[in-house]
Write a protein that holds these residues in place. Structure first.
Motif, mmCIF file in Angstrom:
data_model
loop_
_atom_site.group_PDB
_atom_site.id
_atom_site.type_symbol
_atom_site.label_atom_id
_atom_site.label_comp_id
_atom_site.label_asym_id
_atom_site.label_seq_id
_atom_site.Cartn_x
_atom_site.Cartn_y
_atom_site.Cartn_z
ATOM 1 N N GLY A 1 -28.590 -16.808 -5.129
ATOM 2 C CA GLY A 1 -28.748 -15.369 -5.297
ATOM 3 C C GLY A 1 -29.667 -14.761 -4.255
ATOM 4 N N PHE A 2 -30.712 -15.510 -3.892
ATOM 5 C CA PHE A 2 -31.663 -14.998 -2.903
ATOM 6 C C PHE A 2 -30.996 -14.835 -1.537
ATOM 7 N N VAL A 3 -30.288 -15.874 -1.084
ATOM 8 C CA VAL A 3 -29.700 -15.839 0.254
ATOM 9 C C VAL A 3 -28.457 -14.969 0.301
ATOM 10 N N SER A 4 -27.622 -15.033 -0.734
ATOM 11 C CA SER A 4 -26.341 -14.319 -0.720
ATOM 12 C C SER A 4 -26.465 -12.851 -1.079
ATOM 13 N N VAL A 5 -27.450 -12.506 -1.910
ATOM 14 C CA VAL A 5 -27.551 -11.125 -2.400
ATOM 15 C C VAL A 5 -28.858 -10.468 -1.977
ATOM 16 N N ALA A 6 -29.989 -11.106 -2.292
ATOM 17 C CA ALA A 6 -31.274 -10.450 -2.076
ATOM 18 C C ALA A 6 -31.542 -10.142 -0.605
ATOM 19 N N VAL A 7 -31.337 -11.134 0.274
ATOM 20 C CA VAL A 7 -31.633 -10.924 1.699
ATOM 21 C C VAL A 7 -30.700 -9.899 2.334
ATOM 22 N N PRO A 8 -29.362 -10.016 2.184
ATOM 23 C CA PRO A 8 -28.498 -8.962 2.743
ATOM 24 C C PRO A 8 -28.766 -7.587 2.139
ATOM 25 N N LEU A 9 -29.053 -7.542 0.834
ATOM 26 C CA LEU A 9 -29.341 -6.270 0.181
ATOM 27 C C LEU A 9 -30.616 -5.650 0.738
ATOM 28 N N PHE A 10 -31.611 -6.476 0.983
ATOM 29 C CA PHE A 10 -32.872 -6.006 1.584
ATOM 30 C C PHE A 10 -32.634 -5.462 2.994
ATOM 31 N N ILE A 11 -31.873 -6.203 3.799
ATOM 32 C CA ILE A 11 -31.620 -5.769 5.185
ATOM 33 C C ILE A 11 -30.856 -4.457 5.209
ATOM 34 N N VAL A 12 -29.801 -4.363 4.384
ATOM 35 C CA VAL A 12 -28.991 -3.141 4.349
ATOM 36 C C VAL A 12 -29.823 -1.957 3.875
ATOM 37 N N THR A 13 -30.630 -2.156 2.844
ATOM 38 C CA THR A 13 -31.440 -1.066 2.301
ATOM 39 C C THR A 13 -32.473 -0.584 3.310
ATOM 40 N N MET A 14 -33.118 -1.513 3.987
ATOM 41 C CA MET A 14 -34.133 -1.129 4.973
ATOM 42 C C MET A 14 -33.503 -0.487 6.205
ATOM 43 N N ALA A 15 -32.463 -1.132 6.743
ATOM 44 C CA ALA A 15 -31.883 -0.668 8.002
ATOM 45 C C ALA A 15 -31.040 0.590 7.837
ATOM 46 N N SER A 16 -30.403 0.759 6.673
ATOM 47 C CA SER A 16 -29.484 1.882 6.490
ATOM 48 C C SER A 16 -30.072 3.026 5.676
ATOM 49 N N GLN A 17 -31.174 2.787 4.992
ATOM 50 C CA GLN A 17 -31.713 3.818 4.119
ATOM 51 C C GLN A 17 -33.186 4.129 4.412
ATOM 52 N N ASN A 18 -34.057 3.136 4.262
ATOM 53 C CA ASN A 18 -35.485 3.418 4.373
ATOM 54 C C ASN A 18 -35.896 3.874 5.771
ATOM 55 N N ILE A 19 -35.504 3.124 6.791
ATOM 56 C CA ILE A 19 -35.897 3.483 8.155
ATOM 57 C C ILE A 19 -35.263 4.801 8.594
ATOM 58 N N PRO A 20 -33.939 5.027 8.375
ATOM 59 C CA PRO A 20 -33.386 6.348 8.701
ATOM 60 C C PRO A 20 -34.013 7.482 7.886
ATOM 61 N N GLY A 21 -34.391 7.192 6.626
ATOM 62 C CA GLY A 21 -35.025 8.231 5.816
ATOM 63 C C GLY A 21 -36.334 8.708 6.410
ATOM 64 N N ILE A 22 -37.134 7.775 6.918
ATOM 65 C CA ILE A 22 -38.378 8.152 7.599
ATOM 66 C C ILE A 22 -38.065 8.941 8.872
ATOM 67 N N ALA A 23 -37.018 8.514 9.583
ATOM 68 C CA ALA A 23 -36.640 9.186 10.824
ATOM 69 C C ALA A 23 -36.234 10.636 10.567
ATOM 70 N N VAL A 24 -35.507 10.885 9.463
ATOM 71 C CA VAL A 24 -35.089 12.250 9.135
ATOM 72 C C VAL A 24 -36.304 13.141 8.892
ATOM 73 N N LEU A 25 -37.289 12.615 8.179
ATOM 74 C CA LEU A 25 -38.505 13.402 7.946
ATOM 75 C C LEU A 25 -39.233 13.704 9.246
#
Length: 392
Positions: free
Chosen positions: A214-238
């Motif tokens: 679960g960690f390798v198949s779900v948690a790590v890809p989910l973390f990367i997608v959330t950070m790269a596609s949501q959190n970092i762009p969200g800061i950039a928009v502000l």
């Protein structure tokens, strides 16, 4: 603080909550359902997510006096749809959600981890996201093939409204879905009574099972997608709108609430990008110092919508699954096109991006690990080899 409140901020906040919830909740439902959740667990997850989004948006915006908008991880939910059920069932998926939230907290507390995400080549990150989204983006076509009388009204409504005003295209498609369900599908006689009885969801805690798979198949890809596609762009928009919040505490806060949501079966919550632009724009108020009220109002709107999540789940469960998938796919077409364009924009990284996209889109898993992870690995190896050869 109350002197900063305004009617434009109120209207934009309500619009933000409506668009943010309606345009993507179908994607979230599909993702959690693919992990093996029951309808009551999905309703519980939506309630937890909506409350978390609302509380964070209200708290962050009032504390910083900035329009800090929060959303659930729509790309992350799309990732879950592509991965499907994993070993250990839904408890293992919940364990992966909790671990993903912990990684987000660490990225906010320890700068090296946050910087490591930024070091992932943008073409590969975008190619992985495009590969994740491809499956759901094909759902509208499959819905038309399944039953043209049911699928075509949804797709044609989206096309027509998108040509006029893209912001309203997905809500309009959802409206078409409701009409198709009411007038095109044979519903039980007591269907509306069932929806009314289930309108208020209950929080259902799921005991997480922490597994390496679960960690390798779900948690790590989910973390990367959330950070790269949501959190970092969200800061950039502000920052584009001349707001300069410290990213670390915001990431850590969303990570803590993601752990909370994970226990109740929810995907991570994160900084918003599209709705952040709505709250931070001039339509929220001409004075930038007063726009934070739009995000505050949106937060209350999310909480109110979450309290009705049980009815939403009961209603959509009456339809053929492919129709809801079609709405989710239409909601993700813009994200797919943007990520695909960004992935293939640079000629020197195009082949590596293509490898990442193909491995991810295949949905194949190796050694029990999902294709999203191996897509990044394969693309990274190709890119590294090309750079070595070029240097020599």
């Amino acid at each position: 603080m109350l002197k900063d409140f305004s009617v434009p901020a109120l209207m934009m906040g309500l619009l933000t909550a409506f668009v943010g919830f309606v345009s993507s909740f179908a994607v979230v439902i599909q993702g959690i359902q693919a992990m093996g959740a029951t309808p009551s667990e999905i309703a519980s997850a939506l309630l937890a997510l909506s409350v978390a989004m609302g509380v964070l948006a209200i708290g962050f915006s009032l504390w910083h006096r900035m329009p800090i908008s929060i959303a659930w991880s729509t790309p992350g939910a799309a990732l879950l749809s592509g991965i499907g059920a994993i070993q250990g069932g839904f408890p293992a998926a919940v364990g992966a959600f909790v671990l993903c939230g912990a990684l987000i907290v660490l990225s906010g507390l320890f700068r090296p981890l946050g910087r490591a995400i930024q070091l992932i080549p943008a073409p590969l990150a975008n190619a992985m996201l495009a590969g994740i989204l491809l499956g759901l983006c094909l759902a509208p076509v499959k819905a038309v093939a399944f039953d043209a009388a049911l699928g075509l009204p949804i797709v044609l409504t989206w096309m027509a409204v998108s040509a006029w005003k893209r912001l309203w295209a997905v809500p309009a498609a959802l409206g078409a879905f409701v009409l198709v369900l009411l007038f095109g599908v044979d519903l039980p006689e007591d269907a509306l009574a069932q929806v009314g009885a289930a309108i208020h969801p209950e929080l259902i805690a799921v005991t997480p099972a922490f597994t390496w798979h679960g960690f390798v198949s779900v948690a790590v890809p989910l973390f990367i997608v959330t950070m790269a596609s949501q959190n970092i762009p969200g800061i950039a928009v502000l920052k584009v709108h001349h707001y300069q919040p410290a990213p670390g505490p915001l990431f850590a806060g969303t990570g803590i609430f993601s752990i909370f949501c994970g226990i109740f079966g929810g995907v991570p919550v994160n900084m918003a990008a599209i709705t952040a632009a709505m709250c931070a724009g001039e339509d929220a108020h001409p004075d930038p110092a007063r726009r934070y009220w739009a995000a505050v109002v949106a937060g209350f709107g999310y909480i109110a919508l979450g309290l009705m999540a049980g009815g939403l789940i009961a209603f959509v469960s009456l339809s053929p699954p492919i129709l809801l998938q079609a709405v989710a796919g239409l909601a993700l077409i813009a994200a797919f096109s943007n990520s695909a364009f960004a992935a293939y924009r640079e000629p020197e990284t195009r082949e590596a991006a293509a490898i990442t996209f193909l491995v991810t889109a295949s949905g194949a898993s190796f050694a029990g690990i999902s294709g999203a992870f191996w897509g990044l690995v394969a693309g990274g190896v190709v890119m590294a080899l090309q750079r070595v050869v070029k240097r020599r």
